[in-house]
Motif scaffolding. Structure first.
Motif, PDB file in Angstrom:
ATOM      1  N   ASP A 155      29.944  44.151 -81.740  1.00 53.11           N
ATOM      2  CA  ASP A 155      30.388  43.916 -80.361  1.00 53.11           C
ATOM      3  C   ASP A 155      29.190  43.479 -79.517  1.00 53.11           C
ATOM      4  O   ASP A 155      28.851  44.105 -78.520  1.00 53.11           O
ATOM      5  CB  ASP A 155      31.010  45.211 -79.817  1.00 53.11           C
ATOM      6  N   VAL A 156      28.553  42.398 -79.929  1.00 48.76           N
ATOM      7  CA  VAL A 156      27.237  42.041 -79.414  1.00 48.76           C
ATOM      8  C   VAL A 156      27.227  41.724 -77.923  1.00 48.76           C
ATOM      9  O   VAL A 156      26.446  42.294 -77.153  1.00 48.76           O
ATOM     10  CB  VAL A 156      26.665  40.848 -80.208  1.00 48.76           C
ATOM     11  N   LEU A 157      28.077  40.808 -77.459  1.00 47.94           N
ATOM     12  CA  LEU A 157      28.034  40.395 -76.056  1.00 47.94           C
ATOM     13  C   LEU A 157      28.299  41.554 -75.111  1.00 47.94           C
ATOM     14  O   LEU A 157      27.587  41.741 -74.114  1.00 47.94           O
ATOM     15  CB  LEU A 157      29.056  39.276 -75.798  1.00 47.94           C
ATOM     16  N   ALA A 158      29.315  42.349 -75.415  1.00 47.85           N
ATOM     17  CA  ALA A 158      29.671  43.450 -74.526  1.00 47.85           C
ATOM     18  C   ALA A 158      28.686  44.603 -74.640  1.00 47.85           C
ATOM     19  O   ALA A 158      28.283  45.193 -73.634  1.00 47.85           O
ATOM     20  CB  ALA A 158      31.090  43.932 -74.837  1.00 47.85           C
ATOM     21  N   TRP A 159      28.254  44.933 -75.870  1.00 46.93           N
ATOM     22  CA  TRP A 159      27.447  46.142 -76.063  1.00 46.93           C
ATOM     23  C   TRP A 159      25.975  45.936 -75.705  1.00 46.93           C
ATOM     24  O   TRP A 159      25.328  46.832 -75.177  1.00 46.93           O
ATOM     25  CB  TRP A 159      27.577  46.616 -77.506  1.00 46.93           C
ATOM     26  N   ARG A 160      25.454  44.767 -75.977  1.00 47.90           N
ATOM     27  CA  ARG A 160      24.024  44.533 -75.729  1.00 47.90           C
ATOM     28  C   ARG A 160      23.743  43.831 -74.404  1.00 47.90           C
ATOM     29  O   ARG A 160      22.639  43.959 -73.870  1.00 47.90           O
ATOM     30  CB  ARG A 160      23.416  43.738 -76.884  1.00 47.90           C
ATOM     31  N   TYR A 161      24.728  43.117 -73.863  1.00 45.34           N
ATOM     32  CA  TYR A 161      24.485  42.372 -72.629  1.00 45.34           C
ATOM     33  C   TYR A 161      25.414  42.789 -71.484  1.00 45.34           C
ATOM     34  O   TYR A 161      25.295  42.274 -70.374  1.00 45.34           O
ATOM     35  CB  TYR A 161      24.623  40.873 -72.903  1.00 45.34           C
ATOM     36  N   GLY A 162      26.354  43.689 -71.758  1.00 48.18           N
ATOM     37  CA  GLY A 162      27.232  44.183 -70.698  1.00 48.18           C
ATOM     38  C   GLY A 162      28.227  43.168 -70.184  1.00 48.18           C
ATOM     39  O   GLY A 162      28.731  43.310 -69.056  1.00 48.18           O
ATOM     40  N   LEU A 163      28.528  42.135 -70.972  1.00 45.64           N
ATOM     41  CA  LEU A 163      29.462  41.094 -70.539  1.00 45.64           C
ATOM     42  C   LEU A 163      30.878  41.364 -71.053  1.00 45.64           C
ATOM     43  O   LEU A 163      31.056  41.701 -72.208  1.00 45.64           O
ATOM     44  CB  LEU A 163      28.987  39.730 -71.058  1.00 45.64           C
ATOM     45  N   PRO A 164      31.879  41.241 -70.180  1.00 47.17           N
ATOM     46  CA  PRO A 164      31.807  40.855 -68.748  1.00 47.17           C
ATOM     47  C   PRO A 164      31.792  42.058 -67.799  1.00 47.17           C
ATOM     48  O   PRO A 164      31.855  41.898 -66.584  1.00 47.17           O
ATOM     49  CB  PRO A 164      33.118  40.080 -68.571  1.00 47.17           C
ATOM     50  N   GLU A 165      31.680  43.274 -68.331  1.00 46.47           N
ATOM     51  CA  GLU A 165      31.928  44.464 -67.520  1.00 46.47           C
ATOM     52  C   GLU A 165      30.837  44.770 -66.503  1.00 46.47           C
ATOM     53  O   GLU A 165      31.042  45.585 -65.598  1.00 46.47           O
ATOM     54  CB  GLU A 165      32.148  45.672 -68.434  1.00 46.47           C
ATOM     55  N   MET A 166      29.691  44.119 -66.607  1.00 47.50           N
ATOM     56  CA  MET A 166      28.613  44.379 -65.665  1.00 47.50           C
ATOM     57  C   MET A 166      28.982  43.960 -64.242  1.00 47.50           C
ATOM     58  O   MET A 166      28.338  44.394 -63.267  1.00 47.50           O
ATOM     59  CB  MET A 166      27.337  43.655 -66.103  1.00 47.50           C
ATOM     60  N   VAL A 167      30.030  43.134 -64.096  1.00 42.04           N
ATOM     61  CA  VAL A 167      30.458  42.708 -62.762  1.00 42.04           C
ATOM     62  C   VAL A 167      31.776  43.352 -62.351  1.00 42.04           C
ATOM     63  O   VAL A 167      32.346  42.997 -61.323  1.00 42.04           O
ATOM     64  CB  VAL A 167      30.590  41.163 -62.694  1.00 42.04           C
TER      65      VAL A 167
END
Length: 307
Positions: A155-167
């Motif tokens: 779950d690379v994008l969400a788990w390591r970069y917080g996308l899209p939940e960081m907004v």
């Protein structure tokens, strides 16, 4: 061998290995009455029809918790404390390593921490059914033993970069979806964004928040993550657990498995004392509430709860 001697034998074998979490230790951990919380909560009504006519039959409605999954939270990719399952979290081309934030200033405390997380079907389903049936009728859970429902290295994008939940509003507005609270002085961390990073000085609290995030994802459908939903479908005489909610025991509780085994369950932030793992690896069993009654007719007519 009778049920109780079998359970006692398994527990005796697994307890010495509790700190070095393995399948035997995790399986034996299901024999925890405090986590089970078995209750008779009502009566179910069924219509039974035969060639000689129809009649209304009743069965007892029970409610108890089921150990659905083992949720691991660990510092470095591939270091799942559940030894037999660690191979599932090995590094990938896009998820090479883990570890906390670092700083070049000796006197500065960098609070940025990162944890991988795995949610895997609890291996103790068979022993749990035997244990729960000693109290009466038992309800099935939603998981399949050893099946991975969430592996953060995929779950690379969400788990390591917080996308899209960081907004998301939950990420930007203080006080929304938090574990603990600032006013009570026991704020462990924010649930959103549901990623592997958290600003927290305490390693155990960090791991607990990360485990809660993984449990939150898998007990819902349609989330922007790579995972399998840990939800069962309701049917006649069966009321499965729903979405996990932080600090709400009626939606699920946690039993600590590593670095030390606990025979009780709690929600985060928990009051029970805890030990930090020397290698930053932790594991909990996620227990969730189910209600059910035995089918004693062809047609379900409804149920009455005592409370």
């Amino acid at each position: 061998m009778t049920r109780r001697p079998l359970a006692a034998a398994l527990l005796a074998v697994a307890l010495p290995a509790a700190a070095g979490t393995n399948t035997a230790a995790i399986t034996a951990s299901v024999m925890a009455p405090d986590c089970l919380q078995y209750r008779i909560v009502g009566i179910c009504y069924w219509l039974l029809c035969t060639p000689f006519g129809c009649s209304v039959k009743t069965s007892v409605k029970v409610r108890h918790y089921v150990p659905d999954a083992v949720v691991s939270s660990y510092a470095n990719t591939g270091d799942n404390p559940w030894s037999e399952m660690s191979v599932l979290g090995l590094p990938t081309p896009l998820a090479q390593a883990g570890g906390d934030g670092t700083t070049n200033h000796v006197g500065e405390n960098n609070l940025a921490k990162f944890k991988e997380a795995d949610v895997i079907g609890h291996p103790g389903a068979a022993l749990f059914r035997q244990f729960a049936r000693s109290f009466g009728y038992a309800c099935p859970g939603a998981s399949t033993p050893f099946v991975p429902y969430f592996l953060s290295n995929l779950d690379v994008l969400a788990w390591r970069y917080g996308l899209p939940e960081m907004v998301y509003p939950e990420s930007l507005i203080p006080g929304r979806r938090e574990i603990g609270s600032t006013l009570s002085g026991n704020l462990w961390g924010n649930l959103y964004p549901r990623s592997g990073s958290l600003h927290q000085a305490d390693d155990y609290k960090t791991a607990a928040v990360i485990a809660q995030r993984a449990g939150d994802i898998t007990t819902r459908s349609g989330q922007p993550h790579v995972y399998r939903s840990l939800l069962a479908k309701a049917k006649d005489g069966y009321w499965p657990a729903g979405a996990l909610k932080e600090s709400d025991a009626s939606t699920g509780q946690w039993q600590r498995l590593s670095p030390e085994l606990s025979q009780s369950c709690a929600v985060f932030p928990e009051r029970e004392s805890h030990a930090e793992s020397p290698d930053g690896s932790y594991a909990w069993a996620l227990w969730r509430p189910y209600a059910c009654c035995k089918r004693v007719g062809q047609t379900f007519l409804g149920s009455t709860d005592f409370q």
